[in-house]
Design an enzyme around this catalytic site. Structure first.
Site, short mmCIF file in Angstrom:
data_model
loop_
_atom_site.label_atom_id
_atom_site.label_comp_id
_atom_site.label_asym_id
_atom_site.label_seq_id
_atom_site.Cartn_x
_atom_site.Cartn_y
_atom_site.Cartn_z
NE ARG A 71 89.43 -5.90 -66.24
CZ ARG A 71 88.38 -6.74 -66.78
NH1 ARG A 71 89.16 -7.99 -66.52
NH2 ARG A 71 87.27 -6.22 -67.52
CB THR A 72 88.30 -2.13 -60.27
OG1 THR A 72 89.12 -1.75 -62.11
CG2 THR A 72 88.68 -0.81 -59.40
CE LYS A 101 62.66 3.55 -54.79
NZ LYS A 101 62.99 3.22 -52.89
NE ARG A 124 85.12 1.61 -61.23
CZ ARG A 124 85.68 0.97 -62.45
NH1 ARG A 124 84.93 0.26 -63.37
NH2 ARG A 124 87.20 0.81 -62.47
CG HIS A 152 91.07 3.56 -62.91
ND1 HIS A 152 91.31 3.23 -60.90
CD2 HIS A 152 90.20 2.18 -63.26
CE1 HIS A 152 90.44 1.78 -61.26
NE2 HIS A 152 90.31 1.65 -62.50
C1 NCD Z 1 89.45 0.84 -66.84
C2 NCD Z 1 87.98 1.79 -65.93
O1 NCD Z 1 86.91 1.63 -64.88
O2 NCD Z 1 88.79 2.90 -66.35
N1 NCD Z 1 88.69 -1.01 -66.55
C3 NCD Z 1 89.60 -0.40 -65.20
O3 NCD Z 1 89.55 -0.88 -63.77
N2 NCD Z 1 90.38 -1.67 -64.75
C4 NCD Z 1 89.24 0.56 -67.96
C5 NCD Z 1 88.14 1.00 -69.08
O4 NCD Z 1 87.15 1.04 -68.56
O5 NCD Z 1 88.54 0.85 -70.61
#
Ligand code: NCD
Length: 341
Positions: A71-72, A101, A124, A152
């Site tokens: 999703r993100t 590497k 991320r 997040h």
């Molecule tokens: C979450 C995350 O990556 O922290 N997912 C997201 O971004 N919707 C939740 C998770 O991984 O459990």
């Protein structure tokens, strides 16, 4: 915050995001959320009309992910493209880039800054301080798309927006956060926002003792925060406005040498059709996804299930945020395009 948002003109004068990093929820104020929510509403209108914008024309935005995502990643990618920018998707950095590497984060950020000429960088990464580190090596805004077990912030904004859309307010609410509160990052960021921006909210943390919200995090919540902790979801489910479920985070169990406890702890807290039926009329079930057994498929078509629109809201929020960071005074696109609201 409750009731309708102020008009977009008013909000345009309050763009606090322009040219800045967005790496934490700390310091965000209600007026900032109000601004982004107003802009997200405009983005919704634009996408409902299947329009695209060209406001970021020619700007390159690398989307650099060291951890998996559905999703993100996809919502940042489509948000960037729907705004006319050149999105540069870089997934699975640990396997497909020179990270495999031994390249470190500073070198990756400096290298990608040279090769992609970015206007902003979406990141991320599994380290809690990764976004902060990246800000030291990038000359453009860093947007945190998930850092370790700590933050997040864009998820928290879209979660708060979903609460506001469904319940009409972010005040006087009882919110149960359920699941892996030790390793999950979404709960920490959202609980902070509800504490910082909302008035008179009650935050109920529901987890096995082993997965409780870390003490040092609890201490970051304001002195007036109304917090409860329990291991029993059924003792609170009838009285809450929101059940915010989270996945038991297997990858962090592995890293922390806790795998022998994983299966048992994973099975502890579940919401299915029967549990959802105990919730009050109008209450909602949220989940950032991905899910495991904690959120049963039987809830999916229940009117209380808010998680599908929650992820859709992520697209609008991320469009709004990207534009706010990269455009000083965003225009009223819907009006310009002649779209009726
Ligand atoms: C979450 C995350 O990556 O922290 N997912 C997201 O971004 N919707 C939740 C998770 O991984 O459990």
């Amino acid at each position: 915050m409750s009731g309708p948002l102020k008009d977009a003109d008013h909000a345009n004068r309050n763009n606090q995001f322009y040219g800045k990093d967005f790496i934490t929820v700390k310091g965000l104020e209600k007026k900032d959320a109000e601004y982004i929510f107003t802009r997200a509403e405009a983005m919704r209108t634009i996408r409902d009309a299947k329009e695209i914008l060209d406001v970021l024309h020619g700007l390159a935005v690398p989307i650099i992910f060291y951890q998996p995502s559905t999703r993100t990643f996809s919502s940042f990618l489509s948000a960037t493209r729907f705004l006319g920018a050149i999105a540069l998707p870089m997934q699975d950095m640990e396997n497909f880039s020179s990270v495999s590497k031994g390249e470190n984060l500073p070198d990756s950020i400096r290298s990608l800054s040279q090769t992609t000429d970015p206007s902003a960088i979406i990141l991320r990464h599994p380290d809690n301080n990764s976004s902060e580190v990246a800000t030291q090596y990038a000359k453009v805004p860093i947007i945190n798309a998930g850092s370790g077990t700590a933050e997040h912030p864009t998820q928290a904004l879209l979660d708060l927006y979903t609460i506001w859309k469904r319940l009409g307010t972010i005040d006087n609410l009882k919110i149960a956060f359920v699941g892996d509160l030790k390793f999950g990052r979404t709960v920490k960021s959202l609980a902070s926002l509800l504490d910082q921006m909302g008035t008179n909210n009650e935050l109920i943390f529901v987890s096995a003792k082993e997965l409780a919200l870390p003490e040092e995090y609890k201490q970051t919540l304001g002195p007036d925060a109304r917090i409860h902790e329990t291991e029993d979801i059924l003792s609170v489910i009838e009285n809450v406005d929101v059940v915010y479920l989270t996945r038991t985070q297997k990858e962090w169990f592995e890293k922390s040498g806790m795998m022998e406890q994983y299966e048992e702890l994973k099975a502890k807290l579940k919401i299915g059709r029967e549990e959802a039926a105990l919730m009050r009329e109008g209450a909602i079930v949220m989940h950032p996804l991905p899910r495991q057994d904690e959120l049963r498929y039987g809830v999916d078509n229940d009117p209380k299930a808010a998680y599908w629109e929650q992820m859709r809201n992520g697209l609008y929020i991320r469009m709004a945020l990207l534009e706010a960071i990269l455009v000083k005074e965003p225009a009223d696109h819907a009006e310009r395009l002649g779209i009726k609201r």
